[in-house]
Design a protein around this motif. Structure first.
Motif, PDB file in Angstrom:
ATOM      1  N   ALA A 162       0.833  -1.200   0.000  1.00  0.00           N
ATOM      2  CA  ALA A 162       0.000   0.000   0.000  1.00  0.00           C
ATOM      3  C   ALA A 162       0.867   1.249   0.000  1.00  0.00           C
ATOM      4  O   ALA A 162       0.572   2.232  -0.695  1.00  0.00           O
ATOM      5  N   LEU A 163       1.947   1.223   0.769  1.00  0.00           N
ATOM      6  CA  LEU A 163       2.862   2.359   0.803  1.00  0.00           C
ATOM      7  C   LEU A 163       3.569   2.515  -0.536  1.00  0.00           C
ATOM      8  O   LEU A 163       3.690   3.629  -1.050  1.00  0.00           O
ATOM      9  N   ARG A 164       4.028   1.418  -1.109  1.00  0.00           N
ATOM     10  CA  ARG A 164       4.691   1.493  -2.411  1.00  0.00           C
ATOM     11  C   ARG A 164       3.752   2.058  -3.470  1.00  0.00           C
ATOM     12  O   ARG A 164       4.146   2.875  -4.307  1.00  0.00           O
ATOM     13  N   ALA A 165       2.493   1.612  -3.449  1.00  0.00           N
ATOM     14  CA  ALA A 165       1.522   2.107  -4.423  1.00  0.00           C
ATOM     15  C   ALA A 165       1.281   3.604  -4.245  1.00  0.00           C
ATOM     16  O   ALA A 165       1.156   4.347  -5.230  1.00  0.00           O
ATOM     17  N   ALA A 166       1.220   4.067  -2.991  1.00  0.00           N
ATOM     18  CA  ALA A 166       1.019   5.490  -2.735  1.00  0.00           C
ATOM     19  C   ALA A 166       2.189   6.310  -3.252  1.00  0.00           C
ATOM     20  O   ALA A 166       2.013   7.385  -3.842  1.00  0.00           O
ATOM     21  N   VAL A 167       3.416   5.807  -3.045  1.00  0.00           N
ATOM     22  CA  VAL A 167       4.600   6.503  -3.550  1.00  0.00           C
ATOM     23  C   VAL A 167       4.551   6.594  -5.069  1.00  0.00           C
ATOM     24  O   VAL A 167       4.824   7.656  -5.652  1.00  0.00           O
ATOM     25  N   GLU A 168       4.188   5.510  -5.734  1.00  0.00           N
ATOM     26  CA  GLU A 168       4.157   5.506  -7.199  1.00  0.00           C
ATOM     27  C   GLU A 168       3.097   6.455  -7.743  1.00  0.00           C
ATOM     28  O   GLU A 168       3.303   7.107  -8.774  1.00  0.00           O
ATOM     29  N   ARG A 169       1.949   6.553  -7.062  1.00  0.00           N
ATOM     30  CA  ARG A 169       0.912   7.490  -7.513  1.00  0.00           C
ATOM     31  C   ARG A 169       1.418   8.931  -7.440  1.00  0.00           C
ATOM     32  O   ARG A 169       1.166   9.746  -8.336  1.00  0.00           O
ATOM     33  N   VAL A 170       2.137   9.245  -6.364  1.00  0.00           N
ATOM     34  CA  VAL A 170       2.666  10.600  -6.210  1.00  0.00           C
ATOM     35  C   VAL A 170       3.740  10.871  -7.260  1.00  0.00           C
ATOM     36  O   VAL A 170       3.792  11.960  -7.847  1.00  0.00           O
ATOM     37  N   ARG A 171       4.596   9.903  -7.502  1.00  0.00           N
ATOM     38  CA  ARG A 171       5.634  10.080  -8.525  1.00  0.00           C
ATOM     39  C   ARG A 171       5.014  10.349  -9.897  1.00  0.00           C
ATOM     40  O   ARG A 171       5.465  11.205 -10.650  1.00  0.00           O
ATOM     41  N   ALA A 172       3.980   9.607 -10.224  1.00  0.00           N
ATOM     42  CA  ALA A 172       3.337   9.765 -11.523  1.00  0.00           C
ATOM     43  C   ALA A 172       2.664  11.127 -11.653  1.00  0.00           C
ATOM     44  O   ALA A 172       2.585  11.691 -12.748  1.00  0.00           O
ATOM     45  N   ALA A 173       2.196  11.678 -10.517  1.00  0.00           N
ATOM     46  CA  ALA A 173       1.479  12.952 -10.552  1.00  0.00           C
ATOM     47  C   ALA A 173       2.417  14.129 -10.784  1.00  0.00           C
ATOM     48  O   ALA A 173       2.101  15.046 -11.551  1.00  0.00           O
ATOM     49  N   ASP A 174       3.586  14.153 -10.144  1.00  0.00           N
ATOM     50  CA  ASP A 174       4.472  15.319 -10.265  1.00  0.00           C
ATOM     51  C   ASP A 174       5.858  14.960  -9.753  1.00  0.00           C
ATOM     52  O   ASP A 174       6.238  15.325  -8.636  1.00  0.00           O
ATOM     53  N   ASP A 175       6.628  14.269 -10.554  1.00  0.00           N
ATOM     54  CA  ASP A 175       7.969  13.862 -10.123  1.00  0.00           C
ATOM     55  C   ASP A 175       8.890  15.070  -9.968  1.00  0.00           C
ATOM     56  O   ASP A 175       9.779  15.075  -9.108  1.00  0.00           O
ATOM     57  N   ARG A 176       8.667  16.117 -10.765  1.00  0.00           N
ATOM     58  CA  ARG A 176       9.517  17.302 -10.674  1.00  0.00           C
ATOM     59  C   ARG A 176       9.373  17.969  -9.317  1.00  0.00           C
ATOM     60  O   ARG A 176      10.374  18.372  -8.695  1.00  0.00           O
ATOM     61  N   ARG A 177       8.156  18.096  -8.843  1.00  0.00           N
ATOM     62  CA  ARG A 177       7.949  18.732  -7.534  1.00  0.00           C
ATOM     63  C   ARG A 177       8.593  17.901  -6.435  1.00  0.00           C
ATOM     64  O   ARG A 177       9.126  18.447  -5.466  1.00  0.00           O
ATOM     65  N   LEU A 178       8.565  16.572  -6.560  1.00  0.00           N
ATOM     66  CA  LEU A 178       9.213  15.719  -5.576  1.00  0.00           C
ATOM     67  C   LEU A 178      10.713  15.978  -5.521  1.00  0.00           C
ATOM     68  O   LEU A 178      11.311  15.968  -4.451  1.00  0.00           O
ATOM     69  N   ARG A 179      11.315  16.203  -6.681  1.00  0.00           N
ATOM     70  CA  ARG A 179      12.754  16.448  -6.712  1.00  0.00           C
ATOM     71  C   ARG A 179      13.096  17.808  -6.105  1.00  0.00           C
ATOM     72  O   ARG A 179      14.186  18.000  -5.558  1.00  0.00           O
ATOM     73  N   GLU A 180      12.163  18.763  -6.186  1.00  0.00           N
ATOM     74  CA  GLU A 180      12.417  20.103  -5.669  1.00  0.00           C
ATOM     75  C   GLU A 180      12.110  20.220  -4.171  1.00  0.00           C
ATOM     76  O   GLU A 180      12.706  21.054  -3.480  1.00  0.00           O
ATOM     77  N   ASP A 184      14.425   2.246   4.615  1.00  0.00           N
ATOM     78  CA  ASP A 184      13.527   2.075   5.759  1.00  0.00           C
ATOM     79  C   ASP A 184      12.134   2.603   5.404  1.00  0.00           C
ATOM     80  O   ASP A 184      11.983   3.788   5.082  1.00  0.00           O
ATOM     81  N   PRO A 185      11.106   1.746   5.459  1.00  0.00           N
ATOM     82  CA  PRO A 185       9.749   2.223   5.124  1.00  0.00           C
ATOM     83  C   PRO A 185       9.261   3.327   6.043  1.00  0.00           C
ATOM     84  O   PRO A 185       8.412   4.129   5.636  1.00  0.00           O
ATOM     85  N   VAL A 229      -0.412   0.651  11.626  1.00  0.00           N
ATOM     86  CA  VAL A 229      -0.456  -0.552  10.791  1.00  0.00           C
ATOM     87  C   VAL A 229       0.068  -0.273   9.385  1.00  0.00           C
ATOM     88  O   VAL A 229       0.536  -1.191   8.702  1.00  0.00           O
ATOM     89  N   LEU A 230       0.009   0.981   8.942  1.00  0.00           N
ATOM     90  CA  LEU A 230       0.586   1.324   7.646  1.00  0.00           C
ATOM     91  C   LEU A 230       2.105   1.327   7.731  1.00  0.00           C
ATOM     92  O   LEU A 230       2.794   0.920   6.791  1.00  0.00           O
ATOM     93  N   GLY A 231       2.634   1.747   8.868  1.00  0.00           N
ATOM     94  CA  GLY A 231       4.072   1.798   9.036  1.00  0.00           C
ATOM     95  C   GLY A 231       4.709   0.450   9.292  1.00  0.00           C
ATOM     96  O   GLY A 231       5.855   0.212   8.904  1.00  0.00           O
ATOM     97  N   ASN A 232       3.983  -0.466   9.954  1.00  0.00           N
ATOM     98  CA  ASN A 232       4.606  -1.747  10.286  1.00  0.00           C
ATOM     99  C   ASN A 232       4.322  -2.843   9.269  1.00  0.00           C
ATOM    100  O   ASN A 232       4.734  -3.992   9.446  1.00  0.00           O
ATOM    101  N   GLY A 233       3.606  -2.509   8.201  1.00  0.00           N
ATOM    102  CA  GLY A 233       3.426  -3.455   7.109  1.00  0.00           C
ATOM    103  C   GLY A 233       2.236  -4.380   7.232  1.00  0.00           C
ATOM    104  O   GLY A 233       2.084  -5.299   6.424  1.00  0.00           O
TER     105      GLY A 233
END
Length: 280
Positions: free
Chosen positions: A15-33, A99-100, A212-216
């Motif tokens: 679930a965490l990996r999927a959330a990260v990928e959704r954010v990356r797809a939305a605006d990877d440039r802003r993440l880098r900044e 580290d997640p 529970v999101l943090g501990n998997g």
């Protein structure tokens, strides 16, 4: 107390990996900044006046822009000295961290900075008035218990035991099934299950800590709720803005409590409640 979790071999952070990928797809440039300007650890021990037992938490927090994101961690999971290695790095880089807990705290901060809880159109703010740690805990618990959408008399699995929540659920006529990694007994001597699957098997709803999101264990808990048609309600300090993205899908309702948490200050603080019906 920390919430129950599966054995390490059976945990999953998909679930965490999927959330990260959704954010990356939305605006990877802003993440880098975006940069982690402040990173800090909070090691807390609490024993509310009038209660027979206490609890302890360690929390990693990251500030990006105007927001602080957090993830509770197991004692010793992170070296407090390592936070100096995280400050100043980009959100994009930190979302690749091994580290997640780091990934979750960073994503939580990034999403809360992008859209603060106080400005979200689907959020309903609840003010926790100034008071003692126990007074604030009780008010928060009652606000969280109101999100559980099942009839009086229903059994509610509580994953991540908070005694004030158990009391608030009983006030509403529910039958709590306490479940926590540490096991033991509640303030009232009730046995605490250590297996969340066992707790969920006898429940009509699930109320889980954001931990529970943090501990998997979120993936397994959400899957069990989906398979059995149970509403999953989450009360979150850990990953509150990340879990907000799941309301209406895996999560039926959410109590999001951004930093500073109620136990950090005697001043008034806020939680923000979200429900699937109001976000449609």
């Amino acid at each position: 107390m920390l919430p129950a979790q599966l054995s390490p071999a059976r945990t999953s952070h998909s679930a965490l990996r999927a959330a990260v990928e959704r954010v990356r797809a939305a605006d990877d440039r802003r993440l880098r900044e975006a940069r982690a300007s402040v990173v800090f650890m909070t090691v807390q021990s609490a024993h509310h006046s009038g209660r027979s037992s206490g609890y302890a938490n360690s929390v990693l927090s990251v500030r990006i822009g105007g927001a602080v994101g957090s993830c509770a961690v197991e004692p010793g999971q992170l070296d407090p000295g390592s936070v100096s290695d995280l400050a100043g790095r980009s959100a994009a880089e930190l979302l690749e961290h091994a580290d997640p807990a780091v990934r979750l705290a960073v994503l939580d901060a990034y999403l809360a900075d992008l859209l603060p809880h106080a400005e979200h159109p689907g959020a309903r703010r609840v003010r926790i008035p100034a008071g003692t740690s126990l007074e604030k805990s009780v008010v928060r618990a009652r606000a969280v218990a109101e999100l559980v959408p099942v009839p009086e008399g229903s059994a509610v699995a509580v994953i991540g035991v908070v005694n004030s929540l158990l009391a608030a659920l009983r006030e509403r006529g529910f039958r709590p099934i306490p479940c926590d990694l540490k096991g033991g007994r509640t303030e009232w001597g009730e046995p605490v299950l250590v297996d969340h699957r066992e707790a969920i098997s006898g429940a009509q709803a699930v109320l889980a800590s954001g931990m529970v999101l943090g501990n998997g264990t979120f993936d397994d808990i959400a899957g069990l709720c989906r398979d059995r048609g149970l509403p999953l309600v989450v009360f979150a300090q850990t990953g509150a803005a990340v879990l907000r993205e799941m309301v209406g899908a895996e999560v039926h309702a959410l109590s999001a409590e951004p930093y500073p948490f109620f136990w950090l200050t005697g001043d008034s603080t806020d939680i923000h409640r979200y429900s699937a019906g109001e976000l449609r």
